[in-house]
Design an enzyme around this catalytic site. Structure first.
Site, mmCIF file in Angstrom:
data_model
loop_
_atom_site.group_PDB
_atom_site.id
_atom_site.type_symbol
_atom_site.label_atom_id
_atom_site.label_comp_id
_atom_site.label_asym_id
_atom_site.label_seq_id
_atom_site.Cartn_x
_atom_site.Cartn_y
_atom_site.Cartn_z
ATOM 1 C CE LYS A 38 -3.752 -2.427 2.421
ATOM 2 N NZ LYS A 38 -4.643 -2.447 3.610
ATOM 3 C CE1 TYR A 78 -9.199 -3.598 0.770
ATOM 4 C CE2 TYR A 78 -8.510 -1.460 -0.040
ATOM 5 C CZ TYR A 78 -8.226 -2.649 0.605
ATOM 6 O OH TYR A 78 -6.951 -2.887 1.091
ATOM 7 C CG ASN A 141 -3.498 -2.738 7.079
ATOM 8 O OD1 ASN A 141 -3.414 -2.203 5.966
ATOM 9 N ND2 ASN A 141 -4.483 -3.559 7.399
ATOM 10 C CG HIS A 144 -4.824 -6.474 -0.438
ATOM 11 N ND1 HIS A 144 -6.041 -6.594 0.191
ATOM 12 C CD2 HIS A 144 -4.859 -7.339 -1.493
ATOM 13 C CE1 HIS A 144 -6.788 -7.484 -0.465
ATOM 14 N NE2 HIS A 144 -6.084 -7.947 -1.493
ATOM 15 C CD GLU A 155 -8.331 -9.359 -3.731
ATOM 16 O OE1 GLU A 155 -9.145 -9.136 -2.822
ATOM 17 O OE2 GLU A 155 -7.171 -9.783 -3.522
HETATM 18 P P1 DAT Z 1 -7.510 -7.320 5.314
HETATM 19 O O1 DAT Z 1 -6.742 -6.204 4.642
HETATM 20 O O2 DAT Z 1 -6.729 -7.930 6.420
HETATM 21 O O3 DAT Z 1 -8.028 -8.343 4.335
HETATM 22 P P2 DAT Z 1 -10.223 -6.312 5.447
HETATM 23 O O4 DAT Z 1 -10.416 -6.899 4.099
HETATM 24 O O5 DAT Z 1 -11.230 -6.615 6.501
HETATM 25 O O6 DAT Z 1 -8.783 -6.675 6.027
HETATM 26 O O7 DAT Z 1 -10.163 -4.736 5.334
HETATM 27 C C1 DAT Z 1 -9.479 -4.128 4.260
HETATM 28 C C2 DAT Z 1 -8.699 -2.960 4.771
HETATM 29 O O8 DAT Z 1 -9.591 -1.978 5.304
HETATM 30 C C3 DAT Z 1 -7.754 -3.268 5.927
HETATM 31 O O9 DAT Z 1 -6.511 -3.784 5.480
HETATM 32 C C4 DAT Z 1 -7.601 -1.944 6.575
HETATM 33 C C5 DAT Z 1 -8.974 -1.326 6.386
HETATM 34 N N1 DAT Z 1 -9.778 -1.545 7.580
HETATM 35 C C6 DAT Z 1 -10.377 -2.689 7.980
HETATM 36 N N2 DAT Z 1 -11.036 -2.538 9.125
HETATM 37 C C7 DAT Z 1 -10.847 -1.233 9.475
HETATM 38 C C8 DAT Z 1 -11.264 -0.422 10.567
HETATM 39 N N3 DAT Z 1 -12.015 -0.924 11.540
HETATM 40 N N4 DAT Z 1 -10.867 0.863 10.580
HETATM 41 C C9 DAT Z 1 -10.110 1.378 9.603
HETATM 42 N N5 DAT Z 1 -9.688 0.677 8.546
HETATM 43 C C10 DAT Z 1 -10.044 -0.604 8.479
HETATM 44 MG MG MG Z 2 -9.455 -8.204 2.843
#
Ligand code: DAT
Ligand code: MG
Length: 178
Positions: A38, A78, A141, A144, A155
């Site tokens: 990212k 997303y 974080n 991805h 994807e």
């Molecule tokens: P991952 O990236 O581990 O697959 P995800 O698909 O649930 O997690 O979410 C995608 C991204 O969205 C994640 O990397 C960071 C952001 N995200 C997820 N939950 C969040 C939250 N509670 N607050 C802020 N950003 C969040």
């Molecule tokens: Mg995810």
């Protein structure tokens, strides 16, 4: 030829391969996952470190590009999170700078890739994982990784054209797989 000579293996014989189309999917050394560094990971100069971990693990790089992703691409990527309150901020963050988009190949690469990343929230990620070692907050974080073979395929098709994925023989294949 006696009865049962051509029968399938006993039902209790453990088999790694499953018939295509059945669940669980066939374990394949050609499984692919979509990994993206990212904008924060790129700005913080973690590209080499992250690539190094996937290389050293034994996975094979089959696609890679640096791009400034459009908001449309990011909203698509997303899409399952579009109703979450953090969605607009997530798209803005992902659009804030270049991303390194990659496709990595190998046995169980989707699941193992997620283990290497750590948990979504870096605070829950163990040391030794990418998020556990290099970041602090869920909204930054740094990386991805696809969460299933099915979403990996979606994807990969979203981020790459077929011509951008390179097929080649890895000279270490026989040293990584028996
Ligand atoms: P991952 O990236 O581990 O697959 P995800 O698909 O649930 O997690 O979410 C995608 C991204 O969205 C994640 O990397 C960071 C952001 N995200 C997820 N939950 C969040 C939250 N509670 N607050 C802020 N950003 C969040
Ligand atoms: Mg995810």
């Amino acid at each position: 030829m006696g009865m049962g000579a051509s029968a399938s293996p006993a039902p209790d014989t453990p088999r790694r391969e499953a018939v295509r189309g059945s669940e669980p999917a066939m374990a394949s050394t050609e499984e692919r996952t979509f990994i993206a560094i990212k904008p924060d990971g790129v700005q913080r100069a973690l590209v080499g470190e992250i690539i190094k971990r996937f290389e050293q693990k034994g996975f094979k790089l089959v696609g890679m590009k640096l791009l400034h992703a459009s908001e449309e691409l990011l909203r698509n990527h997303y899409d399952d999170l579009k109703d979450r309150p953090f969605f607009p901020g997530l798209v803005k963050y992902m659009h804030s700078g270049p991303i390194v988009a990659m496709v990595w190949e190998g046995l169980n690469v989707v699941k193992t890739g997620r283990v290497m990343l750590g948990e979504t929230n870096p605070a829950d990620s163990k040391p030794g994982t990418i998020r556990g070692d290099f970041c602090v907050q869920v909204g930054r974080n740094i990386i991805h990784g696809s969460d299933s073979v099915e979403s990996a395929n979606t994807e990969i098709n979203l981020w790459f054209t077929p011509e951008e994925l390179v097929s080649y023989k890895s000279c270490v294949h026989g040293w990584i797989y028996d």
